[in-house]
Design an enzyme around this catalytic site. Sequence first.
Site, PDB file in Angstrom:
ATOM      1  N   GLU A  77     -11.726  -9.803  -3.786  1.00 35.28           N
ATOM      2  CA  GLU A  77     -10.274  -9.865  -3.618  1.00 35.28           C
ATOM      3  C   GLU A  77      -9.848 -11.062  -2.774  1.00 35.28           C
ATOM      4  OE1 GLU A  77      -8.995  -6.119  -1.980  1.00 35.28           O
ATOM      5  OE2 GLU A  77     -10.685  -5.989  -0.618  1.00 35.28           O
TER       6      GLU A  77
ATOM      7  N   ASP B 106      -4.941  -7.730  -4.099  1.00 36.73           N
ATOM      8  CA  ASP B 106      -5.089  -8.718  -3.037  1.00 36.73           C
ATOM      9  C   ASP B 106      -5.452 -10.091  -3.590  1.00 36.73           C
ATOM     10  OD1 ASP B 106      -4.472  -7.557  -0.519  1.00 36.73           O
ATOM     11  OD2 ASP B 106      -6.174  -6.218  -0.812  1.00 36.73           O
TER      12      ASP B 106
ATOM     13  N   CYS C  34     -10.067  -2.737 -10.219  1.00 37.42           N
ATOM     14  CA  CYS C  34      -9.414  -1.537  -9.681  1.00 37.42           C
ATOM     15  C   CYS C  34      -8.046  -1.820  -9.057  1.00 37.42           C
ATOM     16  CB  CYS C  34     -10.321  -0.814  -8.699  1.00 37.42           C
ATOM     17  SG  CYS C  34     -10.852  -1.848  -7.346  1.00 37.42           S
TER      18      CYS C  34
ATOM     19  N   ARG D 194       1.896  -9.628  -0.763  1.00 39.13           N
ATOM     20  CA  ARG D 194       2.175  -8.541  -1.715  1.00 39.13           C
ATOM     21  C   ARG D 194       3.249  -7.593  -1.205  1.00 39.13           C
ATOM     22  NH1 ARG D 194      -3.520  -5.177  -1.560  1.00 39.13           N
ATOM     23  NH2 ARG D 194      -2.388  -3.319  -2.157  1.00 39.13           N
TER      24      ARG D 194
ATOM     25  N   ARG E 191     -10.302   5.381  -1.720  1.00 42.18           N
ATOM     26  CA  ARG E 191      -9.844   4.650  -0.527  1.00 42.18           C
ATOM     27  C   ARG E 191      -9.980   5.556   0.691  1.00 42.18           C
ATOM     28  NH1 ARG E 191      -5.656   2.732  -4.454  1.00 42.18           N
ATOM     29  NH2 ARG E 191      -5.482   0.463  -4.305  1.00 42.18           N
TER      30      ARG E 191
ATOM     31  N   ARG F 245     -15.008   3.557  -0.915  1.00 41.21           N
ATOM     32  CA  ARG F 245     -14.793   2.271  -0.256  1.00 41.21           C
ATOM     33  C   ARG F 245     -14.763   2.473   1.250  1.00 41.21           C
ATOM     34  NH1 ARG F 245      -9.540  -1.297  -1.461  1.00 41.21           N
ATOM     35  NH2 ARG F 245      -8.530   0.230  -0.108  1.00 41.21           N
TER      36      ARG F 245
ATOM     37  N   HIS G 122       0.832  -1.207   0.000  1.00 36.66           N
ATOM     38  CA  HIS G 122       0.000   0.000   0.000  1.00 36.66           C
ATOM     39  C   HIS G 122       0.866   1.257   0.000  1.00 36.66           C
ATOM     40  CE1 HIS G 122      -3.278  -2.759   1.311  1.00 36.66           C
ATOM     41  NE2 HIS G 122      -3.886  -2.027   0.406  1.00 36.66           N
TER      42      HIS G 122
HETATM   43  C1  PEP Z   1      -6.768  -4.413  -4.517  1.00 37.79           C
HETATM   44  O1  PEP Z   1      -6.575  -5.199  -3.595  1.00 37.79           O
HETATM   45  O2  PEP Z   1      -6.572  -4.689  -5.723  1.00 37.79           O
HETATM   46  C2  PEP Z   1      -7.261  -3.048  -4.244  1.00 37.79           C
HETATM   47  C3  PEP Z   1      -7.643  -2.245  -5.206  1.00 37.79           C
HETATM   48  O3  PEP Z   1      -7.282  -2.632  -2.955  1.00 37.79           O
HETATM   49  P1  PEP Z   1      -5.974  -2.221  -2.104  1.00 37.79           P
HETATM   50  O4  PEP Z   1      -4.809  -2.159  -3.049  1.00 37.79           O
HETATM   51  O5  PEP Z   1      -6.305  -0.915  -1.473  1.00 37.79           O
HETATM   52  O6  PEP Z   1      -5.879  -3.348  -1.133  1.00 37.79           O
HETATM   53 MG    MG Z   2      -7.367  -4.781  -1.630  1.00 38.99          MG
END
Ligand code: PEP
Ligand code: MG
Length: 578
Positions: A437, A461, A508, A471, A301, A337, A194
Site C-alpha cells: 500500500e 492507501d 483488499c 483519502r 482488521r 492483519r 476508515h
Molecule cells: C487499504 O489501504 O486498501 C486497506 C485495505 O487497508 P485500510 O483501508 O484498512 O487502510
Molecule cells: Mg491500508
Amino acid sequence: MRRVFTGHPAAPGMALGRVRLEQPARFSIDNTPLPDSETDAEVARLERAFAVAREDMAELRRKLHGALAREVGEFIDAHAQLLDDPELLEGLRAMIRKGHYRAAAALKAQRDRLVAVFDDMDDPYLRSRGEDVDHVIARVQSALARQTSSEEKKLATRVGEILVTESVAPGELAHMAGHGILAVVARSGSPYSHSAILARSLHLPMLVNAEGVLEDLRDGDLALVDGVRGEVVVHPTAQDLAQYRNWQREALREDQRLAELAHAETRTRDGHKLRLFANAERPEDIERARALGVAGIGLYRTEFLFLASTGLPSEDEQFVAYRDVVLSAGGLPVTLRTLDLGADKADAAGLVAAAEPNPALGVRGVRLSLRQPDVFVTQLRAILRASCYGPLRILVPMITDATELVEVRRLLEACARDLRTAGHEIPDQFELGAMVEVPAAAINVRALLDVADFLAIGSNDLTQYVLAADRNNDQLGKLYQPSHPAVLRMLAWVIGRARVARKPVCLCGEIAGDPAFAPILIALGLDDFSMLPDSILSQRDALSRCDRKRLRALAPRLLRARDNEAITALLDKAQPAA
Ligand code: PEP
Ligand code: MG
C-alpha cells in the site's frame, strides 16, 4: 418545512429517524455552574485528563530520535514541569469544588489568567513562556474533550437516531454502532476514510461533506438520509416517505435475487475461476461472509478490537478474540492483519501520538508496531496461540521495505519459541504476508516477494500515496481516483510480479468490491478479491459478466491509456452487453 441538504455518499442505504446534533466540543465550553453532587466526579475527570496529557508527552519524548531530540525534548520537559506544578492542579481543583466551575471552564479561566500575567512581563523570554502555558493547557483540554466526547456520545446516543456531527472517528463509530444509531451525517470527511469503511461494514448509511447541517438542523428533527444520492431530507413529505417504503421493498427484492448467487462458484463468463474473500472487522461479519460462500477471510482488521476497548486488550483477551474469529470461519482460511493504528485511527489507550505533524506519513501500521515491541509482541503471541485452531495467515500493514517484514518474522519466530517453551501448541509453520500500500513497496515488490509468503494490495492507501491525495480529504475527491492510470499501472506491476514469483496476491481495498472495477481488475490479471460481505453477491454478479480472454487481451492498451476517459472507452468496447 421540507428542506434538502446534500453531501457526498459514503455508505449506501436509507434511514428515517430523529436528528441528534453533536456540536464540536471545541466550540462550546459549558459555563453553567456545576451542582455540588458532581464536583468529586468532575475533579476526577480533570485528574484523568492531566494523567493522559502527561502520558501523551512522555510518549512523545520516548519517540524522539535524532538531532531534534535534545532541542524538542527540552520543550517537552518544560511543559511536563508545568503540568506537574502542584499549584496549577490545586488551583483548578479549588475552582471546581468552591467555584462550581466545570473542568473545561476552569481550565479556560486559568489559561486566560496565566497568559495575561505572562503578557504583562517586560522580559521577552519570560513573555514567550506564556505560549508554553497555552500549549500545556490545550493538551489537557484536548484530553478532557476526548473523554467527554466518547463518554457522552456513548451514553447519549439513543436508538433510532441519526447522528449529525462535524466528523466521527472510527473508534467513536465503533462505540456508537452498538447503541442503535441509524445513520451518520458528517460536515467533513471523505468516503475513503476508515470511518466510512466501518460505516459500510456496519450497514450505517453515511454522508460526508454535508454543508449547513450543523447550523440548520435541530435536535429531534425528523430526517430521511439517502446514502446513495447523498441527501438528507428534513421534515420529509408523504411523497418522500412513499419513496422510502419503495426503497425498502426494492432492497428486499434485490437481496432475494442476489441470495440465489450465495453459494455459486465465482467464474468469469468464459469459465475462469476466481476467489472471493471477505474483509471483516467483527465476528458477525464472518458469519455473514460464510453464508455468502466466500473462499475465506482475506482481511481481518484487528485494530477495531483496540478502538472499541478503553485500554489495551491483554494477550488473553486478544487470544480469545482471534481464536473465535478462526473458529467462526469454520475451517476457511483467515488472514489476520496486525495492528494498523495511526493516521486517522487513534486508539483509546493512547498508543498513537496525539500530535504528529503528518500522520498519514507518520508512525502508523508496522512502523508503530515495531516502535512498541511490547504491544506488538503481545499481539503476535495472541495470534500464534490462535493459529492452532484453524488456518490462519498473518498480514502486516504499511510495509515500506522488505527489512520490516524480515524483522516481523524474526519477532514471530522468537514468540513461537517462547510459547513452545511455555508449553503452548504452536504450528511449525506460519504464513506471513505484506500489504502493498506504499508505492515503494509496490515498485520494489520483487524484494518483498523474496521474503513474503503472500501479498495483499491495499488499494485505498496505495491510491492516496501514489496520487499524494489524502483519502480523508473530500476536497481532493476528484484527484483521489483508484482508476487513475498511474494506480492501474502499479496494480498491474504488483499482480504480474506476484504471478511470476508464484505467490498468492489478493486485492483488499474498496475497489475489490466495486462492480465498476470488475472488468479492470480482471484485465489486470487479478484472481483473488477481498471485500466487505455486503459487496460479495453484487461483485460475483459483475465478475460473472466479464469476458476474461477479451479483457486480458486489452491489458496492454489499458496500461498505455493516458487518462480515465481512455480507460472507460476501452472497457466499454470489451464488455459484452449484460
Ligand atoms: C487499504 O489501504 O486498501 C486497506 C485495505 O487497508 P485500510 O483501508 O484498512 O487502510
Ligand atoms: Mg491500508
